[in-house]
Write a protein that holds these residues in place. Structure first.
Motif, PDB file in Angstrom:
ATOM      1  N   ALA A 325      35.030  11.586  54.048  1.00  0.00           N
ATOM      2  CA  ALA A 325      33.815  11.030  54.644  1.00  0.00           C
ATOM      3  C   ALA A 325      32.655  12.019  54.578  1.00  0.00           C
ATOM      4  O   ALA A 325      31.497  11.625  54.418  1.00  0.00           O
ATOM      5  CB  ALA A 325      34.087  10.626  56.090  1.00  0.00           C
ATOM      6  N   SER A 326      32.948  13.316  54.684  1.00  0.00           N
ATOM      7  CA  SER A 326      31.884  14.320  54.626  1.00  0.00           C
ATOM      8  C   SER A 326      31.235  14.367  53.246  1.00  0.00           C
ATOM      9  O   SER A 326      30.021  14.570  53.130  1.00  0.00           O
ATOM     10  CB  SER A 326      32.452  15.698  54.978  1.00  0.00           C
ATOM     11  OG  SER A 326      33.521  16.033  54.092  1.00  0.00           O
ATOM     12  N   THR A 327      32.026  14.164  52.190  1.00  0.00           N
ATOM     13  CA  THR A 327      31.472  14.120  50.828  1.00  0.00           C
ATOM     14  C   THR A 327      30.690  12.835  50.610  1.00  0.00           C
ATOM     15  O   THR A 327      29.619  12.843  49.988  1.00  0.00           O
ATOM     16  CB  THR A 327      32.606  14.226  49.799  1.00  0.00           C
ATOM     17  OG1 THR A 327      33.345  15.420  50.051  1.00  0.00           O
ATOM     18  CG2 THR A 327      32.072  14.262  48.388  1.00  0.00           C
ATOM     19  N   LEU A 328      31.209  11.718  51.091  1.00  0.00           N
ATOM     20  CA  LEU A 328      30.539  10.427  50.922  1.00  0.00           C
ATOM     21  C   LEU A 328      29.201  10.415  51.655  1.00  0.00           C
ATOM     22  O   LEU A 328      28.257   9.766  51.224  1.00  0.00           O
ATOM     23  CB  LEU A 328      31.450   9.313  51.430  1.00  0.00           C
ATOM     24  CG  LEU A 328      31.111   7.880  51.041  1.00  0.00           C
ATOM     25  CD1 LEU A 328      32.391   7.072  50.879  1.00  0.00           C
ATOM     26  CD2 LEU A 328      30.242   7.211  52.079  1.00  0.00           C
ATOM     27  N   GLN A 329      29.115  11.153  52.761  1.00  0.00           N
ATOM     28  CA  GLN A 329      27.889  11.165  53.557  1.00  0.00           C
ATOM     29  C   GLN A 329      26.709  11.742  52.776  1.00  0.00           C
ATOM     30  O   GLN A 329      25.587  11.234  52.878  1.00  0.00           O
ATOM     31  CB  GLN A 329      28.116  11.989  54.827  1.00  0.00           C
ATOM     32  CG  GLN A 329      26.904  12.049  55.749  1.00  0.00           C
ATOM     33  CD  GLN A 329      27.159  12.925  56.951  1.00  0.00           C
ATOM     34  OE1 GLN A 329      28.283  13.348  57.177  1.00  0.00           O
ATOM     35  NE2 GLN A 329      26.120  13.199  57.710  1.00  0.00           N
ATOM     36  N   TYR A 350      22.200  13.038  54.967  1.00  0.00           N
ATOM     37  CA  TYR A 350      22.618  11.803  54.292  1.00  0.00           C
ATOM     38  C   TYR A 350      22.136  11.827  52.862  1.00  0.00           C
ATOM     39  O   TYR A 350      21.213  12.569  52.498  1.00  0.00           O
ATOM     40  CB  TYR A 350      22.069  10.567  55.005  1.00  0.00           C
ATOM     41  CG  TYR A 350      20.789  10.789  55.739  1.00  0.00           C
ATOM     42  CD1 TYR A 350      19.610  11.042  55.069  1.00  0.00           C
ATOM     43  CD2 TYR A 350      20.766  10.788  57.125  1.00  0.00           C
ATOM     44  CE1 TYR A 350      18.435  11.269  55.740  1.00  0.00           C
ATOM     45  CE2 TYR A 350      19.595  11.018  57.808  1.00  0.00           C
ATOM     46  CZ  TYR A 350      18.423  11.254  57.113  1.00  0.00           C
ATOM     47  OH  TYR A 350      17.247  11.500  57.790  1.00  0.00           O
ATOM     48  N   GLY A 351      22.798  11.004  52.040  1.00  0.00           N
ATOM     49  CA  GLY A 351      22.432  10.863  50.645  1.00  0.00           C
ATOM     50  C   GLY A 351      22.054   9.421  50.341  1.00  0.00           C
ATOM     51  O   GLY A 351      21.050   8.913  50.831  1.00  0.00           O
ATOM     52  N   LEU A 352      22.890   8.749  49.541  1.00  0.00           N
ATOM     53  CA  LEU A 352      22.604   7.357  49.178  1.00  0.00           C
ATOM     54  C   LEU A 352      22.706   6.401  50.357  1.00  0.00           C
ATOM     55  O   LEU A 352      22.069   5.337  50.341  1.00  0.00           O
ATOM     56  CB  LEU A 352      23.573   6.912  48.071  1.00  0.00           C
ATOM     57  CG  LEU A 352      23.362   7.558  46.697  1.00  0.00           C
ATOM     58  CD1 LEU A 352      24.519   7.225  45.772  1.00  0.00           C
ATOM     59  CD2 LEU A 352      22.052   7.107  46.075  1.00  0.00           C
ATOM     60  N   ILE A 353      23.495   6.759  51.357  1.00  0.00           N
ATOM     61  CA  ILE A 353      23.646   5.838  52.496  1.00  0.00           C
ATOM     62  C   ILE A 353      22.378   5.782  53.342  1.00  0.00           C
ATOM     63  O   ILE A 353      22.297   4.985  54.285  1.00  0.00           O
ATOM     64  CB  ILE A 353      24.856   6.228  53.379  1.00  0.00           C
ATOM     65  CG1 ILE A 353      24.678   7.628  53.933  1.00  0.00           C
ATOM     66  CG2 ILE A 353      26.156   6.120  52.610  1.00  0.00           C
ATOM     67  CD1 ILE A 353      25.750   8.009  54.954  1.00  0.00           C
ATOM     68  N   LEU A 374      28.733   6.214  59.878  1.00  0.00           N
ATOM     69  CA  LEU A 374      28.714   5.202  58.817  1.00  0.00           C
ATOM     70  C   LEU A 374      29.499   5.673  57.597  1.00  0.00           C
ATOM     71  O   LEU A 374      30.211   4.880  56.952  1.00  0.00           O
ATOM     72  CB  LEU A 374      27.265   4.898  58.430  1.00  0.00           C
ATOM     73  CG  LEU A 374      27.047   3.859  57.319  1.00  0.00           C
ATOM     74  CD1 LEU A 374      27.615   2.517  57.727  1.00  0.00           C
ATOM     75  CD2 LEU A 374      25.564   3.731  56.990  1.00  0.00           C
ATOM     76  N   ALA A 375      29.408   6.959  57.255  1.00  0.00           N
ATOM     77  CA  ALA A 375      30.174   7.498  56.130  1.00  0.00           C
ATOM     78  C   ALA A 375      31.670   7.396  56.395  1.00  0.00           C
ATOM     79  O   ALA A 375      32.462   7.111  55.478  1.00  0.00           O
ATOM     80  CB  ALA A 375      29.776   8.947  55.880  1.00  0.00           C
ATOM     81  N   ASN A 376      32.068   7.602  57.623  1.00  0.00           N
ATOM     82  CA  ASN A 376      33.485   7.465  57.990  1.00  0.00           C
ATOM     83  C   ASN A 376      33.975   6.041  57.751  1.00  0.00           C
ATOM     84  O   ASN A 376      35.045   5.819  57.160  1.00  0.00           O
ATOM     85  CB  ASN A 376      33.648   7.867  59.458  1.00  0.00           C
ATOM     86  CG  ASN A 376      35.110   7.863  59.890  1.00  0.00           C
ATOM     87  OD1 ASN A 376      36.006   7.812  59.068  1.00  0.00           O
ATOM     88  ND2 ASN A 376      35.335   7.903  61.193  1.00  0.00           N
ATOM     89  N   ILE A 380      36.720   4.397  54.888  1.00  0.00           N
ATOM     90  CA  ILE A 380      37.850   3.511  55.226  1.00  0.00           C
ATOM     91  C   ILE A 380      37.770   2.221  54.406  1.00  0.00           C
ATOM     92  O   ILE A 380      38.764   1.748  53.837  1.00  0.00           O
ATOM     93  CB  ILE A 380      37.854   3.214  56.735  1.00  0.00           C
ATOM     94  CG1 ILE A 380      38.146   4.488  57.535  1.00  0.00           C
ATOM     95  CG2 ILE A 380      38.897   2.142  57.078  1.00  0.00           C
ATOM     96  CD1 ILE A 380      37.978   4.333  59.024  1.00  0.00           C
ATOM     97  N   ALA A 381      36.573   1.629  54.330  1.00  0.00           N
ATOM     98  CA  ALA A 381      36.405   0.358  53.608  1.00  0.00           C
ATOM     99  C   ALA A 381      36.703   0.527  52.119  1.00  0.00           C
ATOM    100  O   ALA A 381      37.351  -0.341  51.504  1.00  0.00           O
ATOM    101  CB  ALA A 381      34.986  -0.156  53.805  1.00  0.00           C
TER     102      ALA A 381
END
Length: 518
Positions: A325-329, A350-353, A374-376, A380-381
């Motif tokens: 989640a930290s990378t996705l954020q 944040y990045g793309l989110i 939200l990244a978390n 999961i999704a």
């Protein structure tokens, strides 16, 4: 120490023995590889196991590339290296291979010491160059053809075996969509500037670029605009008052007049802009359907565009699912991250989110908190979408409600539901949906079976009367007709009576001759 070399190629497995090469340098091996007479003294062939077919070669190479030890290779090594049977002699062996992963697999599963070094790689390169000289039945041309065929089959299998489902189509679609948005903006601004020389007042009345292009294509020469064109203008703008304002502005416009030749070029350009806008709409609908089929939970949580950009930036849905989640954020903010690490400044939140509506709705002090949350949920999704067998958006909808509850918690302090309760509800809903789908599938199968049975029964009924008719006709032909009680027996013909009388006369003559002879 006995040193063996394992060489795998498109034709099969080959085992060579190379003793006393510990002190040989890489340059000496390279020089000897050019001369087969010298190289054959250094490296001797032990055995060769050919592949029986191209399918077997593809199966073996797939197992080797995936880090597994095929049974054929293991049996080949055990058969041709007798020292493998005793544990004491195993320690004095060393198998040279060209891949570190294969060396570790052989050492773990077969217990045979295996390694890779620069000398071994150079020896295997020499074996590859002189393989057709070691094996008499194997020609160099045939080996090249086998390598080419195996390469094509391996690449074709990798393309067909797409574990990422259809996310490559999503990646191409979102990249094209972003590029089209930039191009459409550029073309529409050019159309506004070009047509404004003729009708400058239209820019202030219609701020939308695509609507402006449609109006420029419909109006063309402003002097020819009249009240008859009001329905067409109202259809484009969607507002009757705005259509009247356009008509009034055209009557008192200060723009310059254009020739038919110039207006024709503007008309062609606005036509292309409108076609691009229509194609962009169709492409977005296509992307929405693809995202709904490939990543329904991520789509339900964060939307089609942001979800597709995350998949595209990660490379695939599986790569996105593997990200923490930290990378996705901070996915998409790599430059800012490395700049912050270099200058020891604040890292990005944040990045793309950031393009999600949740972060825009949060207050300034809560943007970092909601982006982490939200990244978390996105992580999961994406994992559910990537690794679930039956795609469903149940989890995505409930994860979205969790983010909504978290936003209200930051604003009002109302505590949200526990994550365990939400996941339990999602599991029950997903199970109910799966049961409904199964029931629907079973009902469809039952209907199909009944239809097949009814069709078969009708066909049997149609065939049965025909068989009965045929059997009755055959019986009638085979069995003679019985005489009725009232029917008289048929009278014998006169020709038959004459033949009987002749036979009787012949018999009487024979009897008389016998008596006369006696």
């Amino acid at each position: 120490m006995s040193r063996f070399l394992l060489f795998e190629c498109a034709a099969g497995y080959a085992l060579f023995q190379a003793d006393g090469v510990e002190e040989i340098t890489v340059e000496a091996v390279a020089e000897s590889a050019a001369d087969f007479s010298r190289f054959s003294k250094l490296v001797k062939q032990v055995a060769f196991q050919p592949f029986t077919s191209g399918e077997q070669a593809l199966e073996e190479i797939n197992k080797v590339s995936e880090g597994a030890l095929p049974d054929l290779l293991r049996n080949f090594l055990e058969m041709n290296i007798p020292q493998m049977k005793s544990d004491k002699k195993k320690k004095k062996l060393l198998l040279g291979v060209g891949d570190d992963k294969l060396a570790s697999v052989i050492q773990e599963t077969a217990g045979l010491p295996a390694s890779k070094s620069t000398v071994i790689v150079e020896l295997l390169r020499g074996v590859r160059a002189n393989l057709h000289k070691y094996i008499d039945q194997l020609k160099e041309v045939d080996l090249d053809k086998a390598q080419l065929a195996l390469g094509h089959a391996y690449s074709r299998a990798k393309v067909k075996f797409n574990v990422n489902r259809v996310d490559n189509m999503i990646i191409q679609s979102i990249c094209l969509l972003d590029q089209m948005d930039k191009d459409l903006n550029t073309f529409a601004m050019r159309a506004r500037e070009w047509y404004s020389w003729h009708f400058p007042e239209l820019v202030k009345i219609v701020p939308d670029n695509i609507k402006f292009a449609k109006l420029a294509h419909a109006i063309q020469h402003k002097g020819a605009l009249s009240e008859e064109h009001l329905p067409e203008l109202e259809k484009i703008t969607g507002d009757a008052q705005e259509a009247k304002d356009i008509l009034d502005a055209a009557r008192s416009s200060m723009g310059m007049d254009l020739s038919d030749f110039d207006m024709n070029q503007i008309n062609l350009f606005t036509t292309r802009v409108i076609e691009l806008a229509d194609y962009r709409t169709g492409l977005f609908n296509y992307l929405r359907k693809k995202m709904g089929a490939c990543a329904p939970n991520l789509t339900a949580l964060i939307g089609e565009l942001v979800g597709a950009r995350l998949i595209s930036h990660a490379g695939s849905l599986t790569n996105l699912a593997k990200c923490p989640a930290s990378t996705l954020q901070i996915l998409g903010a790599e430059k800012a991250l490395f700049r912050a690490l270099k200058t020891r400044g604040a890292t990005p939140k944040y990045g793309l989110i950031f393009h999600s509506s949740f972060i825009g709705r949060a207050s300034a002090k809560n943007k970092g908190r909601i982006s982490r949350y939200l990244a978390n949920k996105c992580s999961i999704a994406s994992r559910i979408d990537s690794f679930s067998d039956t795609p469903s958006d149940v989890f995505g909808k409930l994860l979205k409600t969790q983010v909504e509850d978290r936003l209200t918690f930051y604003d009002t302090g109302e505590p949200p539901r526990k994550n365990a309760d939400v996941m339990q509800e999602a599991m029950s809903l997903a199970g109910a949906e799966g049961g409904k789908k199964r029931k629907a599938d079973d009902a469809g199968e039952k209907k199909k079976r009944k239809k097949r049975q009814s069709d078969a029964g009708e066909a049997a009924e149609e065939a049965a009367p025909k068989k009965k008719k045929k059997s009755k006709e055959a019986e009638a032909e085979s069995t003679p007709k019985k005489k009725g009680k009232g029917e008289a027996a048929a009278a014998p013909s006169p020709a038959a009576d004459g033949e009987k009388k002749k036979k009787r006369k012949k018999k009487k003559k024979k009897k008389r001759k016998k008596k006369g002879a006696e």
